[in-house]
Design an enzyme around this catalytic site. Sequence first.
Site, PDB file in Angstrom:
ATOM      1  N   ARG A 176      49.244  17.547  12.991  1.00 40.36           N
ATOM      2  CA  ARG A 176      48.876  16.362  13.770  1.00 40.36           C
ATOM      3  C   ARG A 176      47.404  16.397  14.150  1.00 40.36           C
ATOM      4  O   ARG A 176      46.820  15.375  14.515  1.00 40.36           O
ATOM      5  CB  ARG A 176      49.682  16.266  15.082  1.00 40.36           C
ATOM      6  CG  ARG A 176      51.190  16.113  14.971  1.00 40.36           C
ATOM      7  CD  ARG A 176      51.598  15.049  14.022  1.00 40.36           C
ATOM      8  NE  ARG A 176      51.881  15.624  12.704  1.00 40.36           N
ATOM      9  CZ  ARG A 176      51.925  14.913  11.593  1.00 40.36           C
ATOM     10  NH1 ARG A 176      51.683  13.627  11.602  1.00 40.36           N
ATOM     11  NH2 ARG A 176      52.180  15.485  10.419  1.00 40.36           N
TER      12      ARG A 176
ATOM     13  N   ASP B 147      59.501   4.935   5.168  1.00 44.02           N
ATOM     14  CA  ASP B 147      58.618   6.063   5.487  1.00 44.02           C
ATOM     15  C   ASP B 147      59.473   7.218   6.016  1.00 44.02           C
ATOM     16  O   ASP B 147      60.601   7.000   6.458  1.00 44.02           O
ATOM     17  CB  ASP B 147      57.598   5.632   6.555  1.00 44.02           C
ATOM     18  CG  ASP B 147      56.355   6.521   6.544  1.00 44.02           C
ATOM     19  OD1 ASP B 147      56.323   7.509   5.778  1.00 44.02           O
ATOM     20  OD2 ASP B 147      55.407   6.221   7.308  1.00 44.02           O
ATOM     21  N   GLU B 148      58.941   8.426   5.986  1.00 44.69           N
ATOM     22  CA  GLU B 148      59.651   9.617   6.521  1.00 44.69           C
ATOM     23  C   GLU B 148      61.029   9.759   5.874  1.00 44.69           C
ATOM     24  O   GLU B 148      62.022  10.041   6.539  1.00 44.69           O
ATOM     25  CB  GLU B 148      59.804   9.506   8.058  1.00 44.69           C
ATOM     26  CG  GLU B 148      58.524   9.196   8.802  1.00 44.69           C
ATOM     27  CD  GLU B 148      57.640  10.425   9.024  1.00 44.69           C
ATOM     28  OE1 GLU B 148      57.989  11.515   8.522  1.00 44.69           O
ATOM     29  OE2 GLU B 148      56.597  10.281   9.682  1.00 44.69           O
TER      30      GLU B 148
ATOM     31  N   GLN C 147      58.302  18.347   6.040  1.00 46.26           N
ATOM     32  CA  GLN C 147      58.336  17.787   7.386  1.00 46.26           C
ATOM     33  C   GLN C 147      59.725  17.302   7.794  1.00 46.26           C
ATOM     34  O   GLN C 147      59.866  16.504   8.712  1.00 46.26           O
ATOM     35  CB  GLN C 147      57.333  16.635   7.508  1.00 46.26           C
ATOM     36  CG  GLN C 147      55.891  17.097   7.381  1.00 46.26           C
ATOM     37  CD  GLN C 147      54.920  15.962   7.642  1.00 46.26           C
ATOM     38  OE1 GLN C 147      54.778  15.493   8.764  1.00 46.26           O
ATOM     39  NE2 GLN C 147      54.261  15.502   6.603  1.00 46.26           N
TER      40      GLN C 147
ATOM     41  N   LYS D 183      50.333   8.955   3.018  1.00 49.46           N
ATOM     42  CA  LYS D 183      51.611   8.337   2.622  1.00 49.46           C
ATOM     43  C   LYS D 183      51.858   7.035   3.373  1.00 49.46           C
ATOM     44  O   LYS D 183      52.176   6.012   2.779  1.00 49.46           O
ATOM     45  CB  LYS D 183      52.777   9.298   2.919  1.00 49.46           C
ATOM     46  CG  LYS D 183      52.773  10.562   2.096  1.00 49.46           C
ATOM     47  CD  LYS D 183      54.007  11.398   2.361  1.00 49.46           C
ATOM     48  CE  LYS D 183      54.075  11.928   3.800  1.00 49.46           C
ATOM     49  NZ  LYS D 183      52.953  12.802   4.165  1.00 49.46           N
ATOM     50  N   THR D 184      51.694   7.101   4.683  1.00 55.01           N
ATOM     51  CA  THR D 184      51.945   5.906   5.475  1.00 55.01           C
ATOM     52  C   THR D 184      50.915   4.831   5.127  1.00 55.01           C
ATOM     53  O   THR D 184      51.230   3.653   5.035  1.00 55.01           O
ATOM     54  CB  THR D 184      51.908   6.251   6.974  1.00 55.01           C
ATOM     55  OG1 THR D 184      52.875   7.278   7.218  1.00 55.01           O
ATOM     56  CG2 THR D 184      52.239   5.049   7.834  1.00 55.01           C
TER      57      THR D 184
HETATM   58  P1  ATP Z   1      52.131  12.338   7.749  1.00 49.55           P
HETATM   59  O1  ATP Z   1      52.741  13.225   6.699  1.00 49.55           O
HETATM   60  O2  ATP Z   1      51.681  13.124   8.915  1.00 49.55           O
HETATM   61  O3  ATP Z   1      52.992  11.173   8.071  1.00 49.55           O
HETATM   62  P2  ATP Z   1      50.607  10.652   5.992  1.00 49.55           P
HETATM   63  O4  ATP Z   1      50.688  11.276   4.648  1.00 49.55           O
HETATM   64  O5  ATP Z   1      51.472   9.509   6.259  1.00 49.55           O
HETATM   65  O6  ATP Z   1      50.780  11.778   7.104  1.00 49.55           O
HETATM   66  P3  ATP Z   1      48.489   8.930   6.870  1.00 49.55           P
HETATM   67  O7  ATP Z   1      48.841   8.920   8.282  1.00 49.55           O
HETATM   68  O8  ATP Z   1      48.785   7.760   6.036  1.00 49.55           O
HETATM   69  O9  ATP Z   1      49.102  10.255   6.195  1.00 49.55           O
HETATM   70  O10 ATP Z   1      46.944   9.284   6.697  1.00 49.55           O
HETATM   71  C1  ATP Z   1      46.337  10.333   7.405  1.00 49.55           C
HETATM   72  C2  ATP Z   1      44.932   9.955   7.803  1.00 49.55           C
HETATM   73  O11 ATP Z   1      44.098   9.919   6.673  1.00 49.55           O
HETATM   74  C3  ATP Z   1      44.869   8.581   8.418  1.00 49.55           C
HETATM   75  O12 ATP Z   1      43.899   8.592   9.441  1.00 49.55           O
HETATM   76  C4  ATP Z   1      44.421   7.712   7.274  1.00 49.55           C
HETATM   77  O13 ATP Z   1      43.765   6.562   7.710  1.00 49.55           O
HETATM   78  C5  ATP Z   1      43.486   8.646   6.536  1.00 49.55           C
HETATM   79  N1  ATP Z   1      43.374   8.342   5.092  1.00 49.55           N
HETATM   80  C6  ATP Z   1      44.368   8.311   4.196  1.00 49.55           C
HETATM   81  N2  ATP Z   1      43.914   8.039   2.956  1.00 49.55           N
HETATM   82  C7  ATP Z   1      42.580   7.906   3.059  1.00 49.55           C
HETATM   83  C8  ATP Z   1      41.518   7.618   2.133  1.00 49.55           C
HETATM   84  N3  ATP Z   1      41.742   7.423   0.830  1.00 49.55           N
HETATM   85  N4  ATP Z   1      40.272   7.557   2.630  1.00 49.55           N
HETATM   86  C9  ATP Z   1      40.024   7.774   3.941  1.00 49.55           C
HETATM   87  N5  ATP Z   1      40.958   8.036   4.861  1.00 49.55           N
HETATM   88  C10 ATP Z   1      42.233   8.103   4.438  1.00 49.55           C
HETATM   89 MG    MG Z   2      52.999   9.228   7.700  1.00 51.57          MG
END
Ligand code: ATP
Ligand code: MG
Length: 731
Positions: free
Chosen positions: A615, A220-221, A251, A35-36
């Site tokens: 995490r 975000d969040e 979350q 997402k981020t």
């Molecule tokens: P959270 O809910 O904990 O905030 P999130 O959904 O925001 O998580 P991110 O932090 O954006 O998730 O991504 C999680 C990990 O996965 C990061 O290390 C990111 O670089 C990696 N990632 C995300 N998408 C891809 C992709 N398509 N290919 C490879 N790595 C990815």
């Molecule tokens: Mg995130």
Amino acid sequence: MDITHILDGLNERQREAVTAPVGNLLVVAGAGSGKTRVLVHRIAWLIEAEGASPHSVLAVTFTNKAAAEMRSRTEALLDAPPRAMWVGTFHGIAHRLLRMHWQDAGLPQNFQIIDSDDQQRLVRRVLRSLDLDEQRWPPRQACGFINKQKDEGRRAREVVTGEDHYLVTQKKIYESYEEVCRAGGVVDFAELLLRCHEMWLERPDVLEHYRNRFAHVLIDEFQDTNTIQYASVRVLAGDRSSVMAVGDDDQSIYGWRGAKIENIHRFSQDFRDTGIIRLEQNYRSTGTILKAANGLIDNNTDRLGKELWTASGDGDPILVHDAYNEVEEARFVADRSHEWIDGGNGADEIAVLYRSNAQSRPLEEAFLRADIPYRIYGGLRFFERAEIKNALAYMRMMNQRHADVAFERIVNLPPRGIGPKSVDAVRVLARERGVSLWQAAKEGIADGGLRGRTASVFAAFLALIDDMAAEAGTHSLREIARVCVETSGLVDYHKKEPGERGLARKENLEELVAACRRFETERTFPLDPRGDGGDEEAGSVLDDFLDQAALESGEYQAEAGAAVQMMTLHSAKGLEFPLVFITGLEEGLFPSKNSDGEPGRMEEERRLAYVGITRAMRQLYLTRAETRWMYGTDSYNPASRFLFELPDDTWQEVRLGGAVKRARFGAPTPRAVDAEDGALRIGQRVHHGKFGEGIVMQSEGHGERARVQVNFAEAGAKWLMLGFANLETLD
Ligand code: ATP
Ligand code: MG
């Protein structure tokens, strides 16, 4: 322009989100699904593919750390660093707007931010002036009431009380508090948001300016936005702009502070033509960690419901350690961290998480002893330590004599013979004359309002501050800090305190001087980087530093270099680490005892556990202590229910001595079960007609309602009513 690099490293669904037509967009997805990452790439896409000006981007996230991360990731994707972009937290952004528009917002130019500690101090003063008993009207509770009203967008006059005595009184406190804040030119955290929102409503011209400017708002969040934040986003967006909200209902962990999960559900109704995108592939964790997280959160009822999967392998099982007490728990965590680092991995790949800041002390000690560098976020927040706050109060006074909060804090610190009675005399004068404490003392000395010894001790105090300001006047921020720390007598004062504590305080004061030096050279605002094309007035470095100190919620970094990160589960949101320890998995601690009997709160605790587990990238440890010394007493808490909610095949127990064995919490140290329950004790081996042999793990209830938990070799852990189970004791 080549823009394909913005789409590299994204899956199809993520690309869809990043390249969606300009407009409102909601991305709802589980932890670690990118997402981020999508949000960051979307910013780059808007700028490079849609031709948006960085000037038109407003990106909001939850912590200063996350904001700094977001900024640097965006800059890495773009050719030129987008300095004009606004990236920050809700509070940081509101603060920035108020600094620029203090007049429009009806604030004095040099308004100061107060943190929750200062807020309580002010409320205490209000209680005194209203003749209310602190025991009956605890300042903390009154602050909670005030903040909650502000989070809901209500001013004191708008609080509806009816005949309810409690509400009538809280409203009176709130009203009086508003007055004191106004008179003192201070702004608390909740006020930042409310004030900013009101400014937009009352000043359509200002609102129009920002509506035109921020064509792209990204948040975000989103699951943790509260009422006033949501309302502000709606007002700012109007019906033209494009808002991207990104979040995960599983979350949401700030309900206790007014966050509304519903905001995520409402979004598509309130924002026109919202596109909705779901992401389901997790890129962060191993299959095992993900399975455990999914299994745990399945115990919650009120969910949007989504499944996460991962293409990465199962990885290692989660390791559970049942320690004898908190010291052994901490030693275990330090030992395993040591092994990890010895294996050629970085210390900064490790996070140690806990439910409550009070848990950090033994951990700190174990890491100190093991000589592993660590850094604490939040909790023992650098800027919240008493000695630092004292020093900052001096700096504040040197800068701004009418700062009442600072005045009260340091008037007799170090002790200089100004007793509570003398301070009261000044307070009364200040109230009568409607001036600041400083002004009241000064006038009182001059016109006889203060007499004799009182007049002379205050005269000495005023002179000290004036002298310090004169001494520091032409110097740098670092010099101001040094003068403040030394001339004030704080260093000498703390040096005299016995033992380690005095030493630590003295070192912290030295660290403050170092922090000022760094601040001066870098002069960055992690929450709110400056230099966006010059549409704001630059404050003095000292002002900036003090603002940052007040705003920064424990995200201060004491030193550079790779270090293990220790923080509460709350502050770990959005982050990821190869190795994660979650400590203190005990009933009453995590889940916290405040959540008992309240289904909503219990589900929020579970979401917090979900945040913690997700995490971890490669390896996760869960630990608990059978006895824990905390808040001055020993507590014996049973293992957290969250441990029992993990699917069986995702974890193993770690016994000391290196053996790893599959069992539910082995045999804990023998402890007597409630005498009424007869012969059973914790650790007792028992036999059950159906489940076979097992070990008593814990007990609860008395007499007829007594239950024990038995860990059966074959059947696993079961709770049994003692009266019916017919347990036969062995050995
Ligand atoms: P959270 O809910 O904990 O905030 P999130 O959904 O925001 O998580 P991110 O932090 O954006 O998730 O991504 C999680 C990990 O996965 C990061 O290390 C990111 O670089 C990696 N990632 C995300 N998408 C891809 C992709 N398509 N290919 C490879 N790595 C990815
Ligand atoms: Mg995130």
